[in-house]
Design a protein around this motif. Sequence first.
Motif, PDB file in Angstrom:
ATOM      1  N   ILE A 159      -5.964  -7.394  20.852  1.00 59.47           N
ATOM      2  CA  ILE A 159      -5.517  -7.777  19.324  1.00 59.47           C
ATOM      3  C   ILE A 159      -4.312  -6.463  18.810  1.00 59.47           C
ATOM      4  O   ILE A 159      -4.801  -5.548  18.550  1.00 59.47           O
ATOM      5  N   ARG A 160      -3.303  -6.513  18.949  1.00 57.44           N
ATOM      6  CA  ARG A 160      -2.011  -6.003  18.680  1.00 57.44           C
ATOM      7  C   ARG A 160      -1.327  -6.395  17.072  1.00 57.44           C
ATOM      8  O   ARG A 160      -1.546  -7.621  16.685  1.00 57.44           O
ATOM      9  N   TYR A 161      -1.350  -5.583  16.040  1.00 56.22           N
ATOM     10  CA  TYR A 161      -1.085  -5.615  15.002  1.00 56.22           C
ATOM     11  C   TYR A 161       0.213  -5.030  14.593  1.00 56.22           C
ATOM     12  O   TYR A 161      -0.049  -3.986  15.013  1.00 56.22           O
ATOM     13  N   TYR A 162       1.615  -5.915  14.204  1.00 55.82           N
ATOM     14  CA  TYR A 162       3.108  -5.143  14.165  1.00 55.82           C
ATOM     15  C   TYR A 162       3.109  -5.208  13.008  1.00 55.82           C
ATOM     16  O   TYR A 162       4.198  -5.140  12.844  1.00 55.82           O
ATOM     17  N   ALA A 163       2.520  -5.579  11.534  1.00 55.43           N
ATOM     18  CA  ALA A 163       2.574  -5.552  10.420  1.00 55.43           C
ATOM     19  C   ALA A 163       1.856  -5.503   9.139  1.00 55.43           C
ATOM     20  O   ALA A 163       1.067  -6.069   9.688  1.00 55.43           O
ATOM     21  N   ALA A 164       2.091  -4.077   8.232  1.00 54.59           N
ATOM     22  CA  ALA A 164       1.227  -5.288   6.742  1.00 54.59           C
ATOM     23  C   ALA A 164       1.862  -4.845   5.831  1.00 54.59           C
ATOM     24  O   ALA A 164       2.805  -5.050   5.624  1.00 54.59           O
ATOM     25  N   GLN A 165       0.587  -5.766   4.512  1.00 56.02           N
ATOM     26  CA  GLN A 165       1.472  -6.426   3.529  1.00 56.02           C
ATOM     27  C   GLN A 165       0.049  -6.413   2.771  1.00 56.02           C
ATOM     28  O   GLN A 165      -0.672  -6.004   2.895  1.00 56.02           O
ATOM     29  N   PHE A 166       0.525  -5.626   2.189  1.00 52.64           N
ATOM     30  CA  PHE A 166      -0.468  -5.408  -0.173  1.00 52.64           C
ATOM     31  C   PHE A 166      -0.936  -7.210   0.136  1.00 52.64           C
ATOM     32  O   PHE A 166       0.377  -7.815   0.273  1.00 52.64           O
ATOM     33  N   LEU A 167      -2.037  -7.325  -0.386  1.00 53.57           N
ATOM     34  CA  LEU A 167      -1.821  -8.323  -1.007  1.00 53.57           C
ATOM     35  C   LEU A 167      -0.938  -9.509  -2.385  1.00 53.57           C
ATOM     36  O   LEU A 167      -1.498  -9.916  -2.916  1.00 53.57           O
ATOM     37  N   SER A 168      -1.113  -7.864  -3.033  1.00 52.88           N
ATOM     38  CA  SER A 168      -0.348  -8.407  -4.714  1.00 52.88           C
ATOM     39  C   SER A 168       0.964  -9.011  -4.118  1.00 52.88           C
ATOM     40  O   SER A 168       2.094  -9.050  -4.513  1.00 52.88           O
ATOM     41  N   GLY A 169       1.728  -8.909  -2.952  1.00 51.99           N
ATOM     42  CA  GLY A 169       2.333  -8.622  -2.109  1.00 51.99           C
ATOM     43  C   GLY A 169       4.064  -7.636  -1.481  1.00 51.99           C
ATOM     44  O   GLY A 169       3.203  -7.215  -1.732  1.00 51.99           O
ATOM     45  N   GLY A 170       5.580  -8.090  -1.968  1.00 51.31           N
ATOM     46  CA  GLY A 170       5.813  -6.444  -1.419  1.00 51.31           C
ATOM     47  C   GLY A 170       6.382  -7.598   0.209  1.00 51.31           C
ATOM     48  O   GLY A 170       5.751  -8.208   0.696  1.00 51.31           O
ATOM     49  N   ASP A 171       7.410  -6.968   0.373  1.00 57.03           N
ATOM     50  CA  ASP A 171       7.323  -6.820   2.080  1.00 57.03           C
ATOM     51  C   ASP A 171       6.887  -6.073   3.389  1.00 57.03           C
ATOM     52  O   ASP A 171       5.712  -5.370   3.101  1.00 57.03           O
ATOM     53  N   ARG A 172       6.817  -7.552   4.145  1.00 57.82           N
ATOM     54  CA  ARG A 172       5.844  -6.421   5.606  1.00 57.82           C
ATOM     55  C   ARG A 172       6.151  -5.051   5.252  1.00 57.82           C
ATOM     56  O   ARG A 172       8.058  -5.157   6.130  1.00 57.82           O
ATOM     57  N   VAL A 173       5.666  -3.821   6.268  1.00 56.68           N
ATOM     58  CA  VAL A 173       6.155  -3.023   6.959  1.00 56.68           C
ATOM     59  C   VAL A 173       5.836  -3.046   8.358  1.00 56.68           C
ATOM     60  O   VAL A 173       4.373  -3.277   8.726  1.00 56.68           O
ATOM     61  N   PRO A 174       6.651  -2.361   8.857  1.00 57.09           N
ATOM     62  CA  PRO A 174       5.699  -2.479  10.194  1.00 57.09           C
ATOM     63  C   PRO A 174       5.368  -0.931  11.140  1.00 57.09           C
ATOM     64  O   PRO A 174       4.644  -0.152   9.808  1.00 57.09           O
ATOM     65  N   ILE A 175       3.990  -1.674  11.407  1.00 59.17           N
ATOM     66  CA  ILE A 175       2.923  -0.652  11.793  1.00 59.17           C
ATOM     67  C   ILE A 175       2.478  -1.319  13.775  1.00 59.17           C
ATOM     68  O   ILE A 175       3.087  -2.337  13.557  1.00 59.17           O
ATOM     69  N   CYS A 176       1.532   0.009  14.008  1.00 53.54           N
ATOM     70  CA  CYS A 176       0.854  -0.006  15.815  1.00 53.54           C
ATOM     71  C   CYS A 176      -0.134  -0.045  15.154  1.00 53.54           C
ATOM     72  O   CYS A 176      -0.632   1.408  14.992  1.00 53.54           O
ATOM     73  N   ALA A 177      -1.001  -1.248  15.171  1.00 50.76           N
ATOM     74  CA  ALA A 177      -2.384  -0.910  15.228  1.00 50.76           C
ATOM     75  C   ALA A 177      -2.965  -1.828  16.299  1.00 50.76           C
ATOM     76  O   ALA A 177      -2.202  -2.743  16.787  1.00 50.76           O
ATOM     77  N   VAL A 178      -4.604  -1.846  16.539  1.00 48.48           N
ATOM     78  CA  VAL A 178      -5.437  -2.195  17.754  1.00 48.48           C
ATOM     79  C   VAL A 178      -6.558  -2.695  16.950  1.00 48.48           C
ATOM     80  O   VAL A 178      -7.180  -1.593  15.932  1.00 48.48           O
ATOM     81  N   ALA A 179      -6.815  -4.232  16.791  1.00 48.48           N
ATOM     82  CA  ALA A 179      -8.349  -4.169  16.938  1.00 48.48           C
ATOM     83  C   ALA A 179      -9.537  -3.571  17.916  1.00 48.48           C
ATOM     84  O   ALA A 179      -8.597  -3.862  18.859  1.00 48.48           O
ATOM     85  N   ARG A 180     -10.735  -2.436  17.798  1.00 46.30           N
ATOM     86  CA  ARG A 180     -11.398  -2.536  18.585  1.00 46.30           C
ATOM     87  C   ARG A 180     -13.182  -2.097  18.366  1.00 46.30           C
ATOM     88  O   ARG A 180     -13.090  -2.513  17.438  1.00 46.30           O
ATOM     89  N   LEU A 181     -13.526  -2.690  19.362  1.00 48.13           N
ATOM     90  CA  LEU A 181     -14.895  -1.808  18.864  1.00 48.13           C
ATOM     91  C   LEU A 181     -15.876  -1.029  20.427  1.00 48.13           C
ATOM     92  O   LEU A 181     -15.547  -2.175  21.790  1.00 48.13           O
ATOM     93  N   GLY A 182     -16.456  -0.576  20.158  1.00 48.44           N
ATOM     94  CA  GLY A 182     -17.063  -0.054  20.817  1.00 48.44           C
ATOM     95  C   GLY A 182     -18.559  -0.656  21.607  1.00 48.44           C
ATOM     96  O   GLY A 182     -18.686  -1.582  21.673  1.00 48.44           O
TER      97      GLY A 182
END
Length: 165
Positions: A111-134
């Motif tokens: 799972i790779r994440y490319y964007a984030a957005q506040f629940l209250s709205g606004g534009d999506r912003v680019p990020i780089c993140a991954v989902a992990r569990l050990g």
Amino acid sequence: MTSRRYTLVRCMGLLVLIPGCATTPGDVRLHADGMPMSEKCPEKALEVMRYLRLYVGESAWVQLDANQSRAEHITLHEGPIESVLDQDIGTLEAPLRLYGRVWTGGEQPVIRYYAAQFLSGGDRVPICAVARLGFGQLRKRPESKPGTAILDSPRAGVYIVDEFR
């Protein structure tokens, strides 16, 4: 809206207006088993993450699928995903949406994440993140069908990265 959030939203809006800020999730070469190969984090996402003080290795909890939050078992489908951040990470205050992509071809989904957005709205912003569990906790259940990943937990850690490996 708090002063801090107001300032972040205004600044993120300006950063999104910069040409080339958008990434194209999923434009990744795949291994024979359908899992994604390494992928560089786009320069604009790295710039936004520096500005937002999102540093490599920072982590928080995330509800993997916004449509299945708090369920005992969840089924992820190959393709786009919308997750919900449960804890603040860097200057991003929870809750907020994370948008990315899921690949289900291996023993555990990627799972790779490319964007984030506040629940209250606004534009999506680019990020780089991954989902992990050990400890193999993100492993698919044996009854997962092709193109899906049945998981024992609806939550995982989300980690800021500078490159997808």
